[in-house]
Enzyme design. Structure first.
Site, PDB file in Angstrom:
ATOM      1  N   ALA A  61      28.003 -11.084 101.609  1.00 39.76           N
ATOM      2  CA  ALA A  61      28.838 -11.459 100.472  1.00 39.76           C
ATOM      3  C   ALA A  61      28.874 -10.272  99.509  1.00 39.76           C
ATOM      4  CB  ALA A  61      28.219 -12.669  99.779  1.00 39.76           C
ATOM      5  N   GLY A 100      26.096 -12.866 104.752  1.00 43.81           N
ATOM      6  CA  GLY A 100      27.388 -13.481 105.024  1.00 43.81           C
ATOM      7  C   GLY A 100      28.122 -12.796 106.169  1.00 43.81           C
ATOM      8  N   GLU A 103      26.749 -14.400 109.153  1.00 47.55           N
ATOM      9  CA  GLU A 103      27.243 -15.789 109.142  1.00 47.55           C
ATOM     10  C   GLU A 103      28.696 -15.845 109.601  1.00 47.55           C
ATOM     11  OE1 GLU A 103      25.861 -16.344 105.001  1.00 47.55           O
ATOM     12  OE2 GLU A 103      25.014 -18.221 105.717  1.00 47.55           O
ATOM     13  N   GLU A 123      19.227 -12.439 102.594  1.00 51.76           N
ATOM     14  CA  GLU A 123      19.440 -13.158 101.331  1.00 51.76           C
ATOM     15  C   GLU A 123      18.152 -13.389 100.565  1.00 51.76           C
ATOM     16  OE1 GLU A 123      20.927 -13.860 104.159  1.00 51.76           O
ATOM     17  OE2 GLU A 123      23.020 -14.437 103.849  1.00 51.76           O
TER      18      GLU A 123
END
Ligand code: 3H9
Length: 698
Positions: A61, A100, A103, A123
């Site tokens: 992210a 992310g 992911e 994370e």
């Protein structure tokens, strides 16, 4: 230029992401991917490939968007769209697929990666958990234990290992696009059903209630004080015990909790602080870097040997200079012992360890340093000896070589003056053990050239250190602040506390070790020897070192003699309380006319941390450090300050400067102005109603 492009290559639609430097999932990238996938549903493509331009696959992210108003599609929403695609999507990974990014790959239907690629879920290092389905999808592929390890360590794994644990489907060689297109064609040819990870079940045999309880226990030890790892365990339990959609809801709730936590705020601050610390404010953009191909190190002791390992570990040969063959042999033996330890832990092969040691050439002759591009002096911490070493270097080293001192206290300007080329002299202060500790304090003398500063920053990066720039002062950033912290620990001992109480308070706060345990580890003789030869005035108030000196005089030098502030088991090094120490403390208190009283844990914590913070402010107002976050980097990477509190200066902002200022003023009244003078900058910011962060950004 658009950050996402979509193109048909035969039967395959290729979605290319191009969002330098690391393809972070910004709003533009998320929308672009969603548009491309939507468009592809109705075109002639039979399968899709998702891949990235530049040096890496998606690194996660976009952290710079955290804390800002959300912009749709959110990542979890996008990944639902991706997984729901009626055409198979193949993620093609190079570089790093992190957070992310991984992911996103997991929401695709197949994953292939180059052998050099790495994947991971870091994370936790930001005080977060994978919040876009990662906690639910990973255990469905890898089982519970591997998923927990991946998420709670945050460490990336290589493509081969990712294949091994089922996280990716294929490791591919050669050109990534061609390999991914071949893979997509295979999938089409097989007419395989879409493989959606969310449709899988977590292997229930892989974990029991006892397993989770045990895992939590080890986490509490390994990641003491941190909240996110425990939330991760909750998410994995949800993956095991509830349907996918329910698990996603648990993940979302806990992700938001983590995101709003002070720990995550602090760790996000540390993420950017670490990257900012290598940037030097006033360096011209076109500053030339020097080429560092050969390094000389003077002194083969614990420090010099550790420093040498840093360079050979990245393929830079080292010439190690000692005063005699015997000393040289001792140094080489020490290095060999260190490598043997790494090999025994399975972190290095015997061949590599040998190869690296072979890159270290020993010498006792300064003339052998003539061709070095960088020489680092790591001799005894004595100014006169260091000056003699630098005068010799000035005679033998080629022009343009960087001459660095590993001094932790001495005046780099005075050292530079012992040469005819002060512009080439700099401090490179490594922390012990130098092959392990990440911090490199770079001390810029008054005459150090821009090239030498810039090259030193680049050297830090190349040997995988985190640099922080300091100007010259006694002890630079780290040790100058430490003196005040250690002073308060000594005074608290004298005035009523105990070593175990002070250490427990600081460990509970999150320090890797308490100050007295650190004193025993480093050696009580270090401070004693540093004070030898100083006048009483230079030594400062006797109350700040009388207990340490008394222990020294009893031969209690710390761990190395089996006793210091504590007693140590000779076999296990386990420490225990020693009543003799209390007798020493009480005798010293009596001798100095100090009446011992109970000191609360809160007072101990405030006295030690505010002493650090107040000195940190002075370091900023004098321009010794470039910015508050550099001080945080020094403390988090060099002194075991808990990163989840963001370093001492970030911690100051979370406490509130007004509170700190008033407490420091109270301490001045109670404990004496000789110890407590509020920093002018602290006072100024309180008067202006500003935080330190606001001041730094202004
Ligand atoms: C996440 O994904 C949450 C999700 O689970 C859920 C969401 C709902 N964002 O490190 P470098 C910048 S959390 C924004 O020097 P390297 C960095 O600041 C995220 N910016 O390069 C720097 O900027 P500057 C999980 C980022 O080659 C520049 O890129 N992901 C991001 O040594 C170069 O960085 C992570 O935690 C980002 N995500 O290392 C991965 N990443 O040039 C974090 C980097 O202005 N990133 N920047 O100073 C890394 O670990 C390293 O950057 C990486 C490259 C290994 C990728």
């Amino acid at each position: 230029m658009s950050v996402v492009s979509y193109q048909l290559e035969g039967d395959i639609g290729v979605i290319r992401l191009n969002n330098p430097p690391v393809n972070a999932l910004s709003h533009a990238l998320r929308s672009g991917i969603q548009d491309a996938v939507t468009q592809a549903q109705d075109d002639a493509s039979l399968a899709l490939v998702l891949m990235c331009e530049g040096r890496t696959f998606i690194a996660g992210a976009d952290i710079s968007e955290f804390g800002k108003p959300p912009m749709l599609p959110s990542l979890p929403e996008l990944l639902i769209v991706l997984e729901a695609s009626k055409k198979p999507i193949i993620a093609a990974i190079h570089g790093t697929a992190l957070g992310g990014g991984l992911e996103t790959a997991l929401a695709c239907h197949y994953r292939c990666a180059l052998p050099s690629a790495q994947v991971g879920l870091p994370e936790v290092k930001l005080g977060l958990l994978p919040g876009a389905g990662g906690t639910q999808r990973v255990p469905r592929l890898t089982g519970v234990k591997a998923a927990l390890d991946l998420m709670t360590t945050g460490a990336p794994i290589a493509a081969a290992q990712a294949l091994n644990i089922g996280l990716i489907d294929k490791v591919v060689e050669g050109d990534l696009l061609s390999a991914a297109l071949d893979f997509a064609n295979e999938v089409i040819a097989q007419g395989a059903e879409l493989k959606r990870v969310s449709d899988l079940e977590v292997d229930k045999t892989t974990a029991s209630a006892e397993f989770f309880a045990e895992y939590r226990k080890t986490l509490s030890k390994r990641l003491r004080g941190q909240e996110a790892p425990h939330r991760i365990v909750e998410c994995i339990e949800a993956a095991l015990n509830t349907p996918f959609d329910e698990g996603l809801k648990v993940e979302r709730r806990l992700f938001v909790e983590c995101m709003q936590s002070s720990q995550s705020g602090a760790l996000q601050h540390m993420f950017f602080a670490e990257r900012m610390s290598s940037k030097v404010k006033d360096l011209p953009k076109d500053t030339q870097l020097k080429d560092i191909k050969r390094v000389g190190i003077i002194g083969g002791g614990l420090m010099g040997g550790g420093i040498a390992m840093n360079f050979v570990n990245v393929g830079i040969p080292v010439t190690l200079l000692e005063i005699s063959q015997e000393a040289l042999q001792r140094g080489k033996d020490l290095i060999a012992k260190n490598y043997a330890m790494t090999v025994s832990k399975g972190k290095l092969t015997v061949e590599l360890a040998t190869q690296r040691q072979d890159m270290i050439t020993g010498t006792t002759d300064y003339n052998d340093l003539a061709d070095m591009d960088l020489v680092i002096e790591a001799v005894f911490e004595n100014l006169d000896i260091k000056k003699q070493v630098f005068a010799k270097l000035d005679n033998v080293c080629k022009q343009g070589a960087i001459l660095a001192s590993n001094t932790s206290y001495q005046d780099v300007n005075l050292i530079a003056q012992s040469t005819s080329r002060p512009q080439d002299v700099i401090g490179l202060h490594f922390f012990s053990p130098a092959n392990v500790m990440k911090l490199l304090e770079i001390v810029r003398g008054d005459e150090t050239s821009d090239e030498v500063v810039a090259t030193s920053m680049a050297i830090a990066k190349s040997i995988k250190k985190v640099p922080a720039l300091s100007r010259v002062c006694y002890g630079f950033i780290g040790n100058r602040m430490l003196r005040h912290y250690a002073r308060e620990a000594q005074l608290c001992l004298l005035e009523g506390s105990t070593p175990q109480n002070i250490d427990a308070v600081m460990q509970k706060f999150g320090m890797a070790m308490g100050p007295l345990a650190v004193g025993d580890l480093a050696g009580i003789d270090i401070g004693y020897k540093a004070r030898e030869g100083l006048t009483d005035e230079q030594k400062g108030d006797v109350r700040t070192y009388c207990i340490a000196d008394a222990l020294y005089e009893m031969g209690r030098l710390g761990q190395k003699t089996g006793a210091g502030y504590y007693q140590y088991d000779p076999e296990t090094r386990q420490r225990s309380v020693d009543p003799v120490v209390m007798e020493v403390i009480e005798a010293q208190a009596k001798k100095r006319g100090v009446e011992r009283k109970v000191i609360s844990d809160k007072t101990i914590l405030d006295r030690l941390t505010f002493a650090l913070i107040n000195e940190g402010f002075k370091i900023l107002e004098e321009g010794i450090a470039q910015r508050p976050s550099d001080i945080d980097v020094v403390y988090a990477f060099g002194y075991g300050f808990p990163a989840y509190r963001g370093g001492p200066m970030f911690y100051a902002d979370t406490i509130g400067l007004e509170k700190i200022y008033h407490t420091v003023c109270e301490f001045a009244d109670t404990y004496g102005e000789e110890f407590w003078q509020p920093a002018a900058l602290l006072k100024q910011l309180v008067e202006e109603g500003k935080t330190l962060t606001q001041w730094a950004n202004s």
